[in-house]
Design a protein around this motif. Structure first.
Motif, PDB file in Angstrom:
ATOM      1  N   LYS A   2    -108.798   1.666   0.500  1.00 13.52           N
ATOM      2  CA  LYS A   2    -108.020   0.928  -0.501  1.00 13.52           C
ATOM      3  C   LYS A   2    -108.029  -0.569  -0.179  1.00 13.52           C
ATOM      4  O   LYS A   2    -108.229  -1.396  -1.059  1.00 13.52           O
ATOM      5  CB  LYS A   2    -106.574   1.445  -0.543  1.00 13.52           C
ATOM      6  CG  LYS A   2    -106.422   2.771  -1.244  1.00 13.52           C
ATOM      7  CD  LYS A   2    -104.972   3.235  -1.239  1.00 13.52           C
ATOM      8  CE  LYS A   2    -104.843   4.613  -1.859  1.00 13.52           C
ATOM      9  NZ  LYS A   2    -103.463   5.129  -1.783  1.00 13.52           N
ATOM     10  N   THR A   3    -107.824  -0.900   1.097  1.00 11.55           N
ATOM     11  CA  THR A   3    -107.828  -2.301   1.515  1.00 11.55           C
ATOM     12  C   THR A   3    -109.185  -2.938   1.219  1.00 11.55           C
ATOM     13  O   THR A   3    -109.268  -4.041   0.678  1.00 11.55           O
ATOM     14  CB  THR A   3    -107.503  -2.419   3.016  1.00 11.55           C
ATOM     15  OG1 THR A   3    -106.249  -1.800   3.272  1.00 11.55           O
ATOM     16  CG2 THR A   3    -107.481  -3.860   3.464  1.00 11.55           C
ATOM     17  N   ARG A   4    -110.239  -2.198   1.569  1.00 11.14           N
ATOM     18  CA  ARG A   4    -111.581  -2.725   1.309  1.00 11.14           C
ATOM     19  C   ARG A   4    -111.857  -2.840  -0.179  1.00 11.14           C
ATOM     20  O   ARG A   4    -112.493  -3.795  -0.621  1.00 11.14           O
ATOM     21  CB  ARG A   4    -112.640  -1.866   1.993  1.00 11.14           C
ATOM     22  CG  ARG A   4    -112.606  -2.047   3.492  1.00 11.14           C
ATOM     23  CD  ARG A   4    -113.689  -1.313   4.174  1.00 11.14           C
ATOM     24  NE  ARG A   4    -113.503  -1.443   5.623  1.00 11.14           N
ATOM     25  CZ  ARG A   4    -114.494  -1.486   6.474  1.00 11.14           C
ATOM     26  NH1 ARG A   4    -115.734  -1.404   6.038  1.00 11.14           N
ATOM     27  NH2 ARG A   4    -114.262  -1.602   7.757  1.00 11.14           N
ATOM     28  N   ASN A   5    -111.385  -1.877  -0.964  1.00 12.87           N
ATOM     29  CA  ASN A   5    -111.561  -1.954  -2.421  1.00 12.87           C
ATOM     30  C   ASN A   5    -110.822  -3.157  -2.998  1.00 12.87           C
ATOM     31  O   ASN A   5    -111.339  -3.863  -3.863  1.00 12.87           O
ATOM     32  CB  ASN A   5    -111.108  -0.662  -3.102  1.00 12.87           C
ATOM     33  CG  ASN A   5    -112.117   0.454  -2.973  1.00 12.87           C
ATOM     34  OD1 ASN A   5    -113.296   0.208  -2.770  1.00 12.87           O
ATOM     35  ND2 ASN A   5    -111.659   1.690  -3.078  1.00 12.87           N
ATOM     36  N   ILE A   6    -109.608  -3.378  -2.487  1.00 13.55           N
ATOM     37  CA  ILE A   6    -108.830  -4.536  -2.948  1.00 13.55           C
ATOM     38  C   ILE A   6    -109.566  -5.822  -2.568  1.00 13.55           C
ATOM     39  O   ILE A   6    -109.720  -6.729  -3.392  1.00 13.55           O
ATOM     40  CB  ILE A   6    -107.399  -4.509  -2.362  1.00 13.55           C
ATOM     41  CG1 ILE A   6    -106.606  -3.383  -3.014  1.00 13.55           C
ATOM     42  CG2 ILE A   6    -106.710  -5.848  -2.548  1.00 13.55           C
ATOM     43  CD1 ILE A   6    -105.257  -3.116  -2.357  1.00 13.55           C
ATOM     44  N   LYS A   7    -110.040  -5.895  -1.337  1.00 12.23           N
ATOM     45  CA  LYS A   7    -110.788  -7.073  -0.898  1.00 12.23           C
ATOM     46  C   LYS A   7    -112.062  -7.234  -1.712  1.00 12.23           C
ATOM     47  O   LYS A   7    -112.437  -8.337  -2.091  1.00 12.23           O
ATOM     48  CB  LYS A   7    -111.112  -6.991   0.594  1.00 12.23           C
ATOM     49  CG  LYS A   7    -109.904  -7.226   1.478  1.00 12.23           C
ATOM     50  CD  LYS A   7    -110.277  -7.188   2.945  1.00 12.23           C
ATOM     51  CE  LYS A   7    -109.033  -7.418   3.812  1.00 12.23           C
ATOM     52  NZ  LYS A   7    -109.356  -7.389   5.233  1.00 12.23           N
ATOM     53  N   LYS A   8    -112.725  -6.104  -1.991  1.00 13.14           N
ATOM     54  CA  LYS A   8    -113.944  -6.140  -2.801  1.00 13.14           C
ATOM     55  C   LYS A   8    -113.631  -6.680  -4.195  1.00 13.14           C
ATOM     56  O   LYS A   8    -114.361  -7.527  -4.722  1.00 13.14           O
ATOM     57  CB  LYS A   8    -114.551  -4.738  -2.896  1.00 13.14           C
ATOM     58  CG  LYS A   8    -115.825  -4.676  -3.713  1.00 13.14           C
ATOM     59  CD  LYS A   8    -116.311  -3.243  -3.832  1.00 13.14           C
ATOM     60  CE  LYS A   8    -117.473  -3.154  -4.808  1.00 13.14           C
ATOM     61  NZ  LYS A   8    -117.866  -1.778  -5.052  1.00 13.14           N
ATOM     62  N   GLN A   9    -112.524  -6.199  -4.782  1.00 11.85           N
ATOM     63  CA  GLN A   9    -112.129  -6.688  -6.113  1.00 11.85           C
ATOM     64  C   GLN A   9    -111.803  -8.176  -6.057  1.00 11.85           C
ATOM     65  O   GLN A   9    -112.174  -8.931  -6.960  1.00 11.85           O
ATOM     66  CB  GLN A   9    -110.929  -5.886  -6.630  1.00 11.85           C
ATOM     67  CG  GLN A   9    -111.277  -4.468  -7.035  1.00 11.85           C
ATOM     68  CD  GLN A   9    -110.045  -3.648  -7.398  1.00 11.85           C
ATOM     69  OE1 GLN A   9    -108.910  -4.077  -7.195  1.00 11.85           O
ATOM     70  NE2 GLN A   9    -110.276  -2.454  -7.943  1.00 11.85           N
TER      71      GLN A   9
END
Length: 180
Positions: A61-68
């Motif tokens: 989730k953290t990586r997805n948020i950072k990716k977004q």
């Protein structure tokens, strides 16, 4: 003291029985402990799996948020880049227009400078011609004035002679009126 062999064997036998009894008890304890630990291990393993799953999901989730966030930043930079490209195009067109206008101004300036040079030359020629004409007129006027001055001098000289002759005649008349 010598211990008898039979006593020694009996003591070893007793020890062996006691050891077997203790081993049986220990084995029973281990079995009970295994029965207690096995479910705890299952719970611990399940908890470990759940914890690992939670950590992995949190990390995802953290990586997805950072990716977004990165994707949004990239889109923002792309929009900014497009705006800059558009601005560059507009500025290049403006530069072309300014070059055209300044080129026209340079041509106009050159034309005006040429016209001013021609006008200066015309003025100088007219002035030179005017000065020459003035000198010629002045020379003519001086010649006319000199001629008139010469005539005046002749007239004055003639009048002077006439006055002298009149003075002589008056003297003659005055002398003739006097009795002799």
């Amino acid at each position: 003291m010598l211990v008898k062999r039979a006593d020694f064997l009996a003591a070893i036998k007793n020890l062996t029985k006691s050891f077997e009894k203790n081993c049986t008890t220990a084995l029973h304890c281990l079995t009970c402990l295994e029965d207690f630990i096995r479910p705890a291990l299952k719970v611990g393993t399940n908890l470990l799996h759940i914890t690992i799953k939670f950590v992995i999901e949190s990390e995802l989730k953290t990586r997805n948020i950072k990716k977004q966030e990165v994707e949004l930043h990239v889109k923002s930079l792309e929009l900014e880049l497009e705006a800059l490209h558009s601005s560059i195009g507009t500025l290049e067109e403006e530069i072309k227009r300014e070059k055209c206008v300044s080129g026209e101004a340079v041509v106009r300036c050159q034309t005006l400078e040429n016209e001013i040079s021609r006008m200066k030359l015309d003025y100088q020629l007219q002035r030179s011609a005017g000065i020459e004409e003035f000198r010629i007129n002045q020379d003519k006027e001086l010649a006319v004035a000199a001629s008139k001055f010469t005539e005046c001098q002749k007239t004055i000289a003639s009048l002077s002679r006439q006055l002298k002759s009149l003075a002589t005649f008056d003297d003659f008349l005055i002398d003739s009126e006097r009795p002799v």
